[in-house]
Design a protein around this motif. Structure first.
Motif, PDB file in Angstrom:
ATOM      1  N   GLY A 140       0.794  -1.219   0.000  1.00 57.27           N
ATOM      2  CA  GLY A 140       0.000   0.000   0.000  1.00 57.27           C
ATOM      3  C   GLY A 140       0.823   1.263   0.000  1.00 57.27           C
ATOM      4  O   GLY A 140       0.280   2.337   0.247  1.00 57.27           O
ATOM      5  N   VAL A 141       2.115   1.131  -0.311  1.00 53.54           N
ATOM      6  CA  VAL A 141       2.995   2.299  -0.320  1.00 53.54           C
ATOM      7  C   VAL A 141       3.053   2.859  -1.738  1.00 53.54           C
ATOM      8  O   VAL A 141       3.244   2.116  -2.706  1.00 53.54           O
ATOM      9  N   LEU A 142       2.912   4.177  -1.823  1.00 51.95           N
ATOM     10  CA  LEU A 142       2.946   4.832  -3.142  1.00 51.95           C
ATOM     11  C   LEU A 142       4.372   4.804  -3.682  1.00 51.95           C
ATOM     12  O   LEU A 142       5.311   5.247  -3.023  1.00 51.95           O
ATOM     13  N   GLN A 143       4.503   4.281  -4.858  1.00 53.63           N
ATOM     14  CA  GLN A 143       5.815   4.179  -5.506  1.00 53.63           C
ATOM     15  C   GLN A 143       5.829   4.988  -6.808  1.00 53.63           C
ATOM     16  O   GLN A 143       4.790   5.216  -7.433  1.00 53.63           O
ATOM     17  N   THR A 144       7.035   5.425  -7.187  1.00 46.42           N
ATOM     18  CA  THR A 144       7.230   6.131  -8.451  1.00 46.42           C
ATOM     19  C   THR A 144       8.168   5.316  -9.334  1.00 46.42           C
ATOM     20  O   THR A 144       9.221   4.856  -8.868  1.00 46.42           O
ATOM     21  N   ALA A 145       7.809   5.131 -10.601  1.00 52.84           N
ATOM     22  CA  ALA A 145       8.628   4.350 -11.522  1.00 52.84           C
ATOM     23  C   ALA A 145       8.651   5.060 -12.887  1.00 52.84           C
ATOM     24  O   ALA A 145       7.880   5.983 -13.142  1.00 52.84           O
ATOM     25  N   THR A 146       9.555   4.598 -13.718  1.00 49.60           N
ATOM     26  CA  THR A 146       9.690   5.181 -15.066  1.00 49.60           C
ATOM     27  C   THR A 146       9.734   4.076 -16.122  1.00 49.60           C
ATOM     28  O   THR A 146      10.181   2.950 -15.837  1.00 49.60           O
ATOM     29  N   ILE A 147       9.285   4.450 -17.282  1.00 52.95           N
ATOM     30  CA  ILE A 147       9.371   3.565 -18.458  1.00 52.95           C
ATOM     31  C   ILE A 147      10.027   4.368 -19.578  1.00 52.95           C
ATOM     32  O   ILE A 147       9.589   5.483 -19.879  1.00 52.95           O
ATOM     33  N   PRO A 148      11.112   3.863 -20.165  1.00 51.54           N
ATOM     34  CA  PRO A 148      11.748   4.607 -21.271  1.00 51.54           C
ATOM     35  C   PRO A 148      10.792   4.715 -22.462  1.00 51.54           C
ATOM     36  O   PRO A 148      10.035   3.782 -22.761  1.00 51.54           O
ATOM     37  N   LEU A 149      10.834   5.896 -23.071  1.00 50.34           N
ATOM     38  CA  LEU A 149       9.951   6.108 -24.220  1.00 50.34           C
ATOM     39  C   LEU A 149      10.313   5.173 -25.367  1.00 50.34           C
ATOM     40  O   LEU A 149       9.467   4.753 -26.149  1.00 50.34           O
ATOM     41  N   TRP A 150      11.605   4.866 -25.494  1.00 47.47           N
ATOM     42  CA  TRP A 150      12.071   3.936 -26.523  1.00 47.47           C
ATOM     43  C   TRP A 150      12.693   2.741 -25.834  1.00 47.47           C
ATOM     44  O   TRP A 150      13.490   2.890 -24.906  1.00 47.47           O
ATOM     45  N   GLY A 151      12.332   1.563 -26.256  1.00 48.91           N
ATOM     46  CA  GLY A 151      12.857   0.356 -25.642  1.00 48.91           C
ATOM     47  C   GLY A 151      12.760  -0.815 -26.592  1.00 48.91           C
ATOM     48  O   GLY A 151      12.482  -0.651 -27.788  1.00 48.91           O
ATOM     49  N   PRO A 152      12.977  -2.026 -26.074  1.00 45.13           N
ATOM     50  CA  PRO A 152      12.942  -3.222 -26.937  1.00 45.13           C
ATOM     51  C   PRO A 152      11.622  -3.400 -27.671  1.00 45.13           C
ATOM     52  O   PRO A 152      11.581  -3.930 -28.782  1.00 45.13           O
ATOM     53  N   ASP A 153      10.535  -2.968 -27.031  1.00 46.15           N
ATOM     54  CA  ASP A 153       9.236  -3.125 -27.678  1.00 46.15           C
ATOM     55  C   ASP A 153       8.913  -1.965 -28.620  1.00 46.15           C
ATOM     56  O   ASP A 153       7.875  -1.956 -29.266  1.00 46.15           O
ATOM     57  N   ARG A 154       9.814  -0.967 -28.662  1.00 46.88           N
ATOM     58  CA  ARG A 154       9.621   0.153 -29.572  1.00 46.88           C
ATOM     59  C   ARG A 154      10.991   0.553 -30.135  1.00 46.88           C
ATOM     60  O   ARG A 154      11.620   1.495 -29.662  1.00 46.88           O
ATOM     61  N   PRO A 155      11.467  -0.170 -31.147  1.00 52.11           N
ATOM     62  CA  PRO A 155      12.801   0.093 -31.694  1.00 52.11           C
ATOM     63  C   PRO A 155      12.851   1.464 -32.363  1.00 52.11           C
ATOM     64  O   PRO A 155      11.841   1.949 -32.870  1.00 52.11           O
ATOM     65  N   PRO A 156      14.015   2.103 -32.361  1.00 53.01           N
ATOM     66  CA  PRO A 156      14.147   3.423 -32.979  1.00 53.01           C
ATOM     67  C   PRO A 156      14.022   3.349 -34.496  1.00 53.01           C
ATOM     68  O   PRO A 156      14.286   2.303 -35.094  1.00 53.01           O
ATOM     69  N   PRO A 157      13.609   4.443 -35.117  1.00 55.15           N
ATOM     70  CA  PRO A 157      13.513   4.455 -36.591  1.00 55.15           C
ATOM     71  C   PRO A 157      14.906   4.403 -37.213  1.00 55.15           C
ATOM     72  O   PRO A 157      15.918   4.679 -36.569  1.00 55.15           O
ATOM     73  N   GLU A 158      14.936   4.068 -38.484  1.00 54.00           N
ATOM     74  CA  GLU A 158      16.199   3.975 -39.215  1.00 54.00           C
ATOM     75  C   GLU A 158      16.712   5.364 -39.579  1.00 54.00           C
ATOM     76  O   GLU A 158      15.939   6.254 -39.934  1.00 54.00           O
ATOM     77  N   ASP A 159      18.027   5.532 -39.478  1.00 54.30           N
ATOM     78  CA  ASP A 159      18.656   6.787 -39.890  1.00 54.30           C
ATOM     79  C   ASP A 159      18.388   7.001 -41.383  1.00 54.30           C
ATOM     80  O   ASP A 159      18.735   6.145 -42.207  1.00 54.30           O
ATOM     81  N   PRO A 160      17.788   8.133 -41.788  1.00 54.84           N
ATOM     82  CA  PRO A 160      17.428   8.325 -43.202  1.00 54.84           C
ATOM     83  C   PRO A 160      18.628   8.573 -44.105  1.00 54.84           C
ATOM     84  O   PRO A 160      18.518   8.443 -45.334  1.00 54.84           O
ATOM     85  N   GLY A 161      19.781   8.931 -43.526  1.00 55.38           N
ATOM     86  CA  GLY A 161      20.943   9.224 -44.358  1.00 55.38           C
ATOM     87  C   GLY A 161      20.760  10.516 -45.131  1.00 55.38           C
ATOM     88  O   GLY A 161      19.988  11.402 -44.744  1.00 55.38           O
ATOM     89  N   LEU A 162      21.457  10.634 -46.264  1.00 52.67           N
ATOM     90  CA  LEU A 162      21.393  11.840 -47.070  1.00 52.67           C
ATOM     91  C   LEU A 162      20.151  11.845 -47.961  1.00 52.67           C
ATOM     92  O   LEU A 162      19.653  10.791 -48.360  1.00 52.67           O
ATOM     93  N   MET A 163      19.683  13.050 -48.283  1.00 52.49           N
ATOM     94  CA  MET A 163      18.532  13.185 -49.171  1.00 52.49           C
ATOM     95  C   MET A 163      18.862  12.613 -50.546  1.00 52.49           C
ATOM     96  O   MET A 163      19.930  12.892 -51.098  1.00 52.49           O
ATOM     97  N   PRO A 164      17.975  11.804 -51.130  1.00 55.42           N
ATOM     98  CA  PRO A 164      18.236  11.291 -52.485  1.00 55.42           C
ATOM     99  C   PRO A 164      18.166  12.420 -53.499  1.00 55.42           C
ATOM    100  O   PRO A 164      17.241  13.237 -53.477  1.00 55.42           O
ATOM    101  N   THR A 165      19.146  12.493 -54.363  1.00 57.99           N
ATOM    102  CA  THR A 165      19.165  13.536 -55.389  1.00 57.99           C
ATOM    103  C   THR A 165      19.352  12.966 -56.786  1.00 57.99           C
ATOM    104  O   THR A 165      19.481  13.724 -57.751  1.00 57.99           O
ATOM    105  N   SER A 166      19.390  11.649 -56.918  1.00 57.32           N
ATOM    106  CA  SER A 166      19.531  11.060 -58.244  1.00 57.32           C
ATOM    107  C   SER A 166      18.991   9.646 -58.234  1.00 57.32           C
ATOM    108  O   SER A 166      18.892   9.008 -57.177  1.00 57.32           O
ATOM    109  N   LEU A 167      18.628   9.171 -59.414  1.00 55.34           N
ATOM    110  CA  LEU A 167      18.240   7.775 -59.592  1.00 55.34           C
ATOM    111  C   LEU A 167      18.429   7.408 -61.049  1.00 55.34           C
ATOM    112  O   LEU A 167      18.566   8.264 -61.912  1.00 55.34           O
ATOM    113  N   THR A 168      18.445   6.112 -61.296  1.00 55.03           N
ATOM    114  CA  THR A 168      18.695   5.612 -62.647  1.00 55.03           C
ATOM    115  C   THR A 168      17.610   4.627 -63.047  1.00 55.03           C
ATOM    116  O   THR A 168      17.154   3.828 -62.245  1.00 55.03           O
ATOM    117  N   GLY A 169      17.209   4.698 -64.284  1.00 52.48           N
ATOM    118  CA  GLY A 169      16.226   3.768 -64.844  1.00 52.48           C
ATOM    119  C   GLY A 169      15.871   4.253 -66.227  1.00 52.48           C
ATOM    120  O   GLY A 169      15.981   5.445 -66.512  1.00 52.48           O
TER     121      GLY A 169
END
Length: 337
Positions: A140-169
């Motif tokens: 019955g004791v009030l406790q304080t805890a934290t949960i990381p916003l990003w974790g194993p169940d929420r993997p970080p997005p991929e680094d987008p790298g440089l903006m694409p400026t060319s393509l071939t086809g």
């Protein structure tokens, strides 16, 4: 009706073969003149042949063959030029289309990159943040805890790298490469599209864009451009579009033959009227009237008369309803005749 498929690379090669054959014939034809008899070492006389009658027969043969072979050189040149012009005309159309498709693909890739970039920036801002919450434990004791916003169940997005400026086809065995310069809003401000084939045909198109945001909402309301085209036959063309404050605009196309100017005025429901004056000074007026239901009428008045179409303007689908020949021009006839 079956679709027409042309292998412009094959036609270009065939035109080259025609020119090569003409060159071989030309060497022989230029060597032979009149009733001369020619051997591997050049022109020979009756002594080299060894028989006067045979020499006379050979001389007559060379004389008879000289004109047909000379005529064949002209025909080979005409045919080679025709095949090459057809090959280059179809190649230019395909190359122009491939460049525009690649522009659309590149713009889509830039849009996707911007979405990934925003996700990555959000991750960088929040990767060390945690969610704080409170709960009561079993005593019955009030406790304080934290949960990381990003974790194993929420993997970080991929680094987008440089903006694409060319393509071939590209279409078929040809290769189209688009290289673009992009501003900080992700808009293409200049672009060069080059299409080449394995046998040496090349088409290049360079475009610079100008954007105007009239209502200051962050999105361009007007897009003007200047395009310079180098066709596969080496000729160049410059196309310029400029928009007026009333939303009418002018498109000029300048080639070695002169300048063609088109003035376009918008009308209700997406209709318009365009007036084109070509390099010969002839005028063609196209008026498109669009109904509220999306159907419409197109009237084209030009040197060849008047054509009236009905159809669906939004998809460019038209059906010819009538044609009227132009009025006879009597201006060259003397008065009273």
């Amino acid at each position: 009706m079956a679709d027409l498929v042309l292998d412009y690379a094959l036609l270009h090669d065939l035109a080259g073969s025609m020119r090569s054959l003409r060159g071989q014939i030309e060497t022989d034809v230029n060597t032979v003149s009149g009733r001369s008899v020619v051997g591997s070492g050049g022109e020979v006389g009756s002594v080299a042949v060894g028989d006067g009658t045979l020499f006379a027969a050979l001389s007559a043969f060379y004389s008879a063959c000289h004109k047909p072979f000379k005529d064949s050189m002209d025909k080979l040149k005409e045919l080679g030029d025709l095949l090459d012009s057809v090959a280059k005309a179809f190649f230019d159309v395909d190359a122009d289309f491939a460049g525009k498709v690649n522009t659309g693909r590149l713009q889509a890739q830039i849009g996707q990159w911007e979405a990934r970039k925003l996700a990555w920036e959000h991750y960088q801002e929040t990767k060390d943040k945690v969610i704080t919450y409170q709960y009561y434990d079993e005593n019955g004791v009030l406790q304080t805890a934290t949960i990381p916003l990003w974790g194993p169940d929420r993997p970080p997005p991929e680094d987008p790298g440089l903006m694409p400026t060319s393509l071939t086809g590209g279409p078929g065995e040809s290769t189209t490469t688009n290289a673009a310069e992009v501003n900080d809003q992700g808009l293409i401000i200049s672009e060069t599209s080059t299409t080449t084939t394995p046998n040496g045909l090349t088409y290049t198109e360079t475009t610079s864009y100008t954007y105007v945001d009239r209502d200051n909402d962050g999105d361009p309301d007007v897009v003007d451009y200047t395009t310079t085209i180098t066709h596969s036959d080496g000729t160049t063309e410059e196309i310029v579009k400029r928009t007026n404050p009333d939303d009418s605009y002018v498109v000029t196309s300048t080639t070695g033959d002169g300048t063609t100017t088109t003035n376009v005025t918008p009308a209700a429901n997406g209709g318009y009227q365009s007036v084109t004056v070509d390099t010969e000074g002839e005028t063609t007026t196209v008026t498109v009237a669009v109904n509220p239901d999306g159907t419409g009428t197109k009237t084209e008045v030009g040197p060849n008369g008047t054509d009236v179409y009905t159809g669906t303007p939004a998809i460019g689908q038209w059906t010819l309803q009538s044609h009227t020949d132009p009025e006879p021009d009597y201006s060259d006839y003397p008065i009273g005749v």
